[in-house]
Design an enzyme around this catalytic site. Sequence first.
Site, short mmCIF file in Angstrom:
data_model
loop_
_atom_site.label_atom_id
_atom_site.label_comp_id
_atom_site.label_asym_id
_atom_site.label_seq_id
_atom_site.Cartn_x
_atom_site.Cartn_y
_atom_site.Cartn_z
N GLU B 65 0.77 -1.29 -0.04
CA GLU B 65 -0.11 -0.01 -0.01
C GLU B 65 1.03 1.05 0.11
O GLU B 65 0.57 2.22 -0.53
CB GLU B 65 -1.04 0.01 1.03
CG GLU B 65 -1.92 -1.03 1.05
CD GLU B 65 -1.53 -2.48 1.51
OE1 GLU B 65 -0.46 -2.50 2.02
OE2 GLU B 65 -2.35 -3.15 1.27
N HIS B 134 -11.03 -4.34 9.45
CA HIS B 134 -11.65 -4.45 8.20
C HIS B 134 -12.95 -3.35 8.26
O HIS B 134 -13.92 -3.89 7.46
CB HIS B 134 -11.94 -5.86 7.66
CG HIS B 134 -10.96 -6.52 7.32
ND1 HIS B 134 -9.72 -7.05 7.97
CD2 HIS B 134 -10.65 -7.29 6.07
CE1 HIS B 134 -8.96 -7.59 7.27
NE2 HIS B 134 -9.64 -7.92 6.00
C1 LIG Z 1 -2.52 -4.48 4.78
C2 LIG Z 1 -3.40 -5.34 3.86
N1 LIG Z 1 -3.49 -5.22 2.50
C3 LIG Z 1 -4.51 -5.83 1.90
C4 LIG Z 1 -5.10 -7.10 2.62
C5 LIG Z 1 -6.14 -8.17 2.01
N2 LIG Z 1 -5.52 -9.59 2.21
C6 LIG Z 1 -5.82 -10.40 2.91
S1 LIG Z 1 -4.95 -11.68 2.81
C7 LIG Z 1 -4.14 -10.98 1.45
C8 LIG Z 1 -3.06 -11.78 0.80
C9 LIG Z 1 -2.16 -12.42 1.66
O1 LIG Z 1 -1.26 -13.30 0.99
P1 LIG Z 1 -0.30 -14.20 1.69
O2 LIG Z 1 0.43 -13.24 2.45
O3 LIG Z 1 0.58 -15.00 0.85
O4 LIG Z 1 -0.85 -15.33 2.85
P2 LIG Z 1 -2.24 -16.32 2.09
O5 LIG Z 1 -3.18 -15.82 2.06
O6 LIG Z 1 -1.51 -16.75 0.92
O7 LIG Z 1 -1.88 -17.47 3.36
C10 LIG Z 1 -4.63 -9.88 1.08
C11 LIG Z 1 -3.82 -8.93 0.09
C12 LIG Z 1 -4.89 -7.01 4.06
N3 LIG Z 1 -5.59 -7.96 5.00
N4 LIG Z 1 -3.98 -6.17 4.74
#
Ligand SMILES: Cc1ncc(C[n+]2csc(CCOP(=O)(O)OP(=O)(O)O)c2C)c(N)n1
Lengths: 325, 334
Positions: B65, B134
């Site tokens: 972000e 959220h």
């Molecule tokens: C700061 C922030 N940006 C965006 C999100 C939305 N979001 C939730 S999970 C996620 C992806 C996370 O991917 P990863 O770290 O690879 O974990 P995984 O879900 O694959 O276990 C995103 C972008 C968030 N929760 N927090």
Amino acid sequence: MKYSSTLLEQLYHMMVKIRYTEESLVEPIMNGTVRCPVHLYTGQEAVATGMCTHLTREDYVFGNHRSHGHYLAKGGDLKKMIAEIYCRETGCAKGRGGSMHLISPENGVMGIVPIVAGTISLAVGAAMASKVRKDKRVTLSFFGDGATGEGVLYESLNFASLYKLPIIFVCENNLYSTHMTVKKIRPPQKIAKIASPFGIKSFSSDGNDVLKVYEVSKKAVDYCRSGKGPVFIEFFTYRLRGHVGPDDNIQGSHTEIRPLSEVEKWKKRDPVLRFAKYLISKKVLSQNKINQIIQEVNNEINQAHTFAQNSARPLANEVLEYVFK
Amino acid sequence: MSLNKERKLNFALAINEALTQMLESDPSVMLIGQGVMSPWYVGNTCKDLLEKFGEARVLDTPVSENATTGAAVGAAIAGMKTIVVHPRTDFAVYALDPIINEAANWHYMSGGASNVPVVFWLIVNGGGEQAAQHSQALHTIFAHVPGLKVIAPSTPYDVKGMLIAAINDPNPVVFIDNRSLYGFEESVPEKMYEIPLGKGIIRRKGKDITLVSFSHLAQETLKAAETLALEGIDAEVIDIRTLKPLDEKIIFDSVEKTQRIAIIDSAWKFCGFSAEVVALLAEKTSLEGKSITRINIPDAPAAASNSLEQAYYINAEKIVSRVKNFCSDKVIAN
Ligand SMILES: Cc1ncc(C[n+]2csc(CCOP(=O)(O)OP(=O)(O)O)c2C)c(N)n1
């Protein structure tokens, strides 16, 4: 490495506990009894299990949105977790947090939040506290490949390295960040490499083989506990379920996120089935014993669901409770 | 295509149309942010944009972000008109530096030598047991900072015109949006049009009390006003549409007429939008004979549990009961 059969059974038991807990949530999510966003850990059980087995109760763990496995492997209470996922007063965060806010300070589960990378710097701080107190605790910071896009991770690596903090950065690379493949969010380089410029010792390993995880984790924990400084580990793994909820369909009309052939390929590397096969082939556990473990775990899980469903929701007039202490 | 003035569009598709028309008509427009290719994140607001305009101008980004927002600011400094989306306002907290330290101050710090035509598009999505990280409606944080305009439209017609105006505006504009509006449909002209930022609108004329609100709560307030009318309370409903610069006059004029005001805000009371409106009334008008109340969410983070969410979020029903209490002398006894 030599393993006692007690240890092997213990590892298997924990993986089964995580797997069946996750799968027990599918139906309540689908029928709407569980309403909060739930990010299932199915497929990644070996990582949490292998890593946490080396920790004492006093060691610290911080997690992210996909942390049911971390919480359970670190000794968190199953009933309190399920009740939290149902957002009930008896949950580990008293229904204030839901699936994405598990906590169990008495077991070293210090906090879990869904802001991606949100707890990495907090974990660094906990390691700093340990260093000040010379209490020999090790802190584990769990995050996904997606978190490698956030600047705070790099600031934390720099900081942890400078002060030789007892922290292990554990990246679970499951190849996806929501709807994006890791290819779309990173240049094609091993994530483990990001720690090298900071002089941090790093490893990468198969995250679907619990014994490999266990071995690399032992090295990391020993290194860290002896005061040599931080460690970074990248585990290759795969979530067998959707990003949030049971399948990818829940993410809107975008169902083509993951090719079916890829999912099928990873199902063949299912860490729980794979380990069961190994244990049978080595005659550590019989099929009967395995069935018995599954049965016991399922009983415990069913009780947890009943406990949660029979628990009250927080009272509306307590909305200001816990704002300050 | 058609000249049918009655063509209907929902809120999400009105955003989509504004973005499409801006990307089509102005090659300097770019859209960047998380989830632009995923309806799961942003509903239908970004439908087909990537396919139509390509990966150079429509970028679905990694979870970064701070860098993404800074890049949008930098591109704007370099002559592009950028829109950066954060599918949850909470995630944009990582981006406060480029928004507050950089973009907001830039024009001033440079003695007017440079300006930043960027739109920070933040989506609030409260409820659904998603808990504290959220759901935060952080309008006030941005409205507090000089150099930022803050808009929060509540109808498909407005969102199209205001988003186009925001993209064309040479200043950083924070557009705070609410997912619960996305299905709301009304007739929206196909042609491009702008609604000037900084102008409120009277959604319902009334004489007994002024109700001031914005974004999805402007719609809830309008519903509440219809119910209140049945109870003998004739409310004037102002949708302020832009928090900053604030259309003070539309509020002052209305309160002069009704002598009563309730400010309905989706965020916390302390140091918030409703506090600002009361302060302005006190400073710039005579309060004599007037009564004021504020309807805000409780001063607590959002809890996950549905039972607490019901106590927490504001809806038409709650507005009705609060306003009825406040105007008890007006309620017809039955
Ligand atoms: C700061 C922030 N940006 C965006 C999100 C939305 N979001 C939730 S999970 C996620 C992806 C996370 O991917 P990863 O770290 O690879 O974990 P995984 O879900 O694959 O276990 C995103 C972008 C968030 N929760 N927090």
